[in-house]
Design a protein around this motif. Structure first.
Motif, PDB file in Angstrom:
ATOM      1  N   ARG A  31     -30.025 -11.915  -7.535  1.00  0.00           N
ATOM      2  CA  ARG A  31     -30.518 -12.149  -8.892  1.00  0.00           C
ATOM      3  C   ARG A  31     -29.436 -11.668  -9.846  1.00  0.00           C
ATOM      4  O   ARG A  31     -28.806 -10.638  -9.587  1.00  0.00           O
ATOM      5  CB  ARG A  31     -31.771 -11.288  -9.014  1.00  0.00           C
ATOM      6  CG  ARG A  31     -32.519 -11.372 -10.277  1.00  0.00           C
ATOM      7  CD  ARG A  31     -33.831 -10.613 -10.085  1.00  0.00           C
ATOM      8  NE  ARG A  31     -34.283 -10.146 -11.384  1.00  0.00           N
ATOM      9  CZ  ARG A  31     -35.271  -9.295 -11.571  1.00  0.00           C
ATOM     10  NH1 ARG A  31     -35.917  -8.793 -10.525  1.00  0.00           N
ATOM     11  NH2 ARG A  31     -35.627  -8.931 -12.774  1.00  0.00           N
ATOM     12  N   ALA A  32     -29.210 -12.426 -10.925  1.00  0.00           N
ATOM     13  CA  ALA A  32     -28.221 -12.001 -11.918  1.00  0.00           C
ATOM     14  C   ALA A  32     -28.926 -11.796 -13.247  1.00  0.00           C
ATOM     15  O   ALA A  32     -29.819 -12.564 -13.608  1.00  0.00           O
ATOM     16  CB  ALA A  32     -27.131 -13.056 -12.047  1.00  0.00           C
ATOM     17  N   GLU A  33     -28.547 -10.740 -13.935  1.00  0.00           N
ATOM     18  CA  GLU A  33     -29.157 -10.432 -15.231  1.00  0.00           C
ATOM     19  C   GLU A  33     -28.052 -10.081 -16.208  1.00  0.00           C
ATOM     20  O   GLU A  33     -26.986  -9.624 -15.806  1.00  0.00           O
ATOM     21  CB  GLU A  33     -30.092  -9.216 -15.101  1.00  0.00           C
ATOM     22  CG  GLU A  33     -31.271  -9.427 -14.174  1.00  0.00           C
ATOM     23  CD  GLU A  33     -32.363 -10.276 -14.794  1.00  0.00           C
ATOM     24  OE1 GLU A  33     -32.274 -10.589 -16.005  1.00  0.00           O
ATOM     25  OE2 GLU A  33     -33.315 -10.631 -14.082  1.00  0.00           O
ATOM     26  N   ARG A  34     -28.350 -10.307 -17.482  1.00  0.00           N
ATOM     27  CA  ARG A  34     -27.382  -9.906 -18.512  1.00  0.00           C
ATOM     28  C   ARG A  34     -28.109  -9.122 -19.576  1.00  0.00           C
ATOM     29  O   ARG A  34     -29.137  -9.560 -20.086  1.00  0.00           O
ATOM     30  CB  ARG A  34     -26.767 -11.142 -19.146  1.00  0.00           C
ATOM     31  CG  ARG A  34     -25.770 -11.825 -18.253  1.00  0.00           C
ATOM     32  CD  ARG A  34     -25.183 -12.982 -18.986  1.00  0.00           C
ATOM     33  NE  ARG A  34     -24.154 -12.511 -19.869  1.00  0.00           N
ATOM     34  CZ  ARG A  34     -22.940 -13.046 -19.922  1.00  0.00           C
ATOM     35  NH1 ARG A  34     -22.637 -14.074 -19.157  1.00  0.00           N
ATOM     36  NH2 ARG A  34     -22.041 -12.575 -20.736  1.00  0.00           N
ATOM     37  N   GLN A  35     -27.548  -8.004 -19.927  1.00  0.00           N
ATOM     38  CA  GLN A  35     -28.209  -7.181 -20.940  1.00  0.00           C
ATOM     39  C   GLN A  35     -28.248  -7.874 -22.302  1.00  0.00           C
ATOM     40  O   GLN A  35     -29.187  -7.676 -23.067  1.00  0.00           O
ATOM     41  CB  GLN A  35     -27.535  -5.812 -21.025  1.00  0.00           C
ATOM     42  CG  GLN A  35     -27.806  -4.992 -19.758  1.00  0.00           C
ATOM     43  CD  GLN A  35     -27.473  -3.526 -19.903  1.00  0.00           C
ATOM     44  OE1 GLN A  35     -26.536  -3.178 -20.601  1.00  0.00           O
ATOM     45  NE2 GLN A  35     -28.222  -2.676 -19.232  1.00  0.00           N
ATOM     46  N   SER A  36     -27.249  -8.698 -22.585  1.00  0.00           N
ATOM     47  CA  SER A  36     -27.244  -9.358 -23.899  1.00  0.00           C
ATOM     48  C   SER A  36     -28.419 -10.331 -24.053  1.00  0.00           C
ATOM     49  O   SER A  36     -28.770 -10.718 -25.157  1.00  0.00           O
ATOM     50  CB  SER A  36     -25.910 -10.071 -24.133  1.00  0.00           C
ATOM     51  OG  SER A  36     -25.667 -10.982 -23.089  1.00  0.00           O
ATOM     52  N   ASP A  37     -29.035 -10.737 -22.921  1.00  0.00           N
ATOM     53  CA  ASP A  37     -30.212 -11.610 -22.998  1.00  0.00           C
ATOM     54  C   ASP A  37     -31.494 -10.819 -23.230  1.00  0.00           C
ATOM     55  O   ASP A  37     -32.564 -11.402 -23.368  1.00  0.00           O
ATOM     56  CB  ASP A  37     -30.409 -12.362 -21.664  1.00  0.00           C
ATOM     57  CG  ASP A  37     -29.331 -13.392 -21.432  1.00  0.00           C
ATOM     58  OD1 ASP A  37     -28.684 -13.792 -22.413  1.00  0.00           O
ATOM     59  OD2 ASP A  37     -29.134 -13.782 -20.258  1.00  0.00           O
TER      60      ASP A  37
END
Ligand code: GLU
Length: 441
Positions: A69-75
């Motif tokens: 799973r990939a996540e981005r804090q800016s989202d």
């Protein structure tokens, strides 16, 4: 379910120090059949670059550290804002207006008085009118989390029992004056909402962990298990932080280091288990135990990667290196015998080119004066082609019989005449590949 994450900030290329963190988190997740998250910590818009996000992914893929799973804090900025509101409502969040220079001055004064340089919470005493005035003069303040002044304790997966007096730590700034959310709160919100159960990171984060434990508790979350690995030093124990820039994974890849060599070293370095070359990820996962790692700084010598790389290459079948063999210029029909000869004699795949050049062009013969006649005689005795693995044996037997030479006196002058070197591959394997001789044979 066990869930771990690797959370790099995309402000540069990842290096061996980051890899240690990534690998430990990866192996914990895989060993438990859990989930490994790649989380891009990009709340700093000035320093975060898309180019580094791509590079981080490429580097992890090169190593085979695939994420689920990939996540981005800016989202997720709205999630952090929500958490901040919650802390504000609870009275655990306060605005402070000191400039960096003022803070510095405070720190110096405290140090002069022999006190720890902890933020004095002066902002807690500001009246609404004073805050209004400061805001008008300096713009928005920073938002600090008000720590509970009690001991913060946890059982660290590597460091053991830790106990930190919250009063010895400054109330952490979680939101900057310009509204930028800082890692300390973003990470807590993510770890909680993403169900992260285990956090492994460098020991430079120990104080962060103490404050984050209180933030997690304030927000009603459950604390993950924490483990802090020691920082890497150079071979002499010298700090590596300045040199880490030259130990980027992509530089190591450029230098021909093989993923398995790098992973095998990093999965064991600093643990009480010996470094062993592993043949695949399954073996690495199987042999990994975070409990075996110690708190002492870990010495890292980039040179250790090369013997491991050589050993790994020796174990590979042609199919795994066919591209590199072709890139070195070896014709397909010679790829199999060429690889069988060369793999014992290379440190990295970059060395293939040199061996192929020797096969293709021959070498400047190295012939001592006293061997000239012997070599001339030997050349005449060279069997008819085509050459195979037996040719060298047949030829040297014939030369031995004709000249009476044996052992080193027989083999060494022939090797030097053919390769220009005193050492190198098995001649029986090399001879059939020497194109100039083949053409004669
Ligand atoms: N972005 C942080 C760092 O690179 C992550 C630390 C953590 O694992 O929580 O240091």
């Amino acid at each position: 379910m066990t869930t771990t994450r690797f959370a790099p900030s995309p402000t540069g290329y990842i290096h061996v120090g980051n890899l240690r963190t990534a690998l430990m988190n990866y192996l914990i997740a895989r060993k438990a059949g859990g989930t490994f998250i790649l989380r891009i910590d990009d709340t700093d818009p000035e320093r975060s670059k898309e180019e580094y996000v791509d590079a981080i992914k490429q580097d992890l893929e090169w190593l085979g550290l695939h994420w689920d799973r990939a996540e981005r804090q800016s989202d997720r900025l709205d999630r952090y804002a929500e958490a901040a509101d919650k802390l504000r409502e609870m009275g655990r969040f306060y605005e402070a207006f000191e400039t960096p220079t003022e803070l510095d001055l405070k720190r110096k004064k405290q140090l002069n008085m022999g006190k720890p340089p902890v933020y004095d919470r002066a902002a807690l005493n500001l009246s609404d009118a004073e805050k209004e005035a400061l805001r008008a003069e300096r713009g928005n303040g920073v938002w600090r989390f008000k720590l509970d002044h009690q001991r913060i304790e946890w059982n660290d997966g590597i460091l053991g029992d830790i106990s930190i007096d919250a009063a010895s730590v400054s109330d952490p700034v979680l939101i900057r004056g310009d509204g930028q959310v800082l890692y300390t709160i973003a990470s807590v919100v993510d770890d909680t909402e993403m169900g992260v159960t285990d956090v492994v990171r460098g020991s430079d984060h120990v104080t962060n962990t103490a404050t984050q434990i209180q933030i997690i508790e304030a927000l009603g979350g459950t604390c993950p298990r924490f483990a802090h690995h020691s920082l890497l030093t150079g071979p002499q124990g010298e700090a590596l932080s300045k040199r880490l820039g030259t130990l980027a994974l992509r530089d190591l890849r450029e230098q021909g280091v093989q993923p398995m060599a790098l992973l095998s070293l990093m999965a064991r370095l600093g643990s009480s288990d010996p470094v062993e070359l592993r043949s695949d990820m399954a073996e690495l996962i199987d042999g990994f135990d975070i409990g075996r790692f110690g708190a002492a700084p870990t010495k890292f010598d980039v040179q250790d990667l090369f013997p491991l790389t050589a050993k790994h290459l020796q174990s590979l079948p042609l199919a795994d290196v066919a591209d590199a063999v072709a890139d070195a210029g070896v014709p397909t029909e010679l790829a199999e015998p060429f690889w069988a000869m060369a793999r014992e004699n290379i440190t990295t795949l970059a060395d293939l080119k040199g061996w192929w050049e020797l096969c293709r062009d021959g070498a400047e013969p190295l012939i001592a004066d006293e061997d000239r006649e012997f070599i001339a005689e030997a050349v005449v005795l060279l069997p008819e082609g085509p050459f195979d693995g037996e040719t060298w044996g047949q030829w040297t037997s014939a030369v031995k019989e004709a000249t009476g030479r044996k052992g080193k006196g027989l083999f060494m002058p022939l090797r030097k005449a053919l390769t220009g070197m005193e050492r190198g591959p098995e001649m029986a394997a090399l001879l059939p590949l020497l194109q100039v001789i083949r053409a004669r044979g």
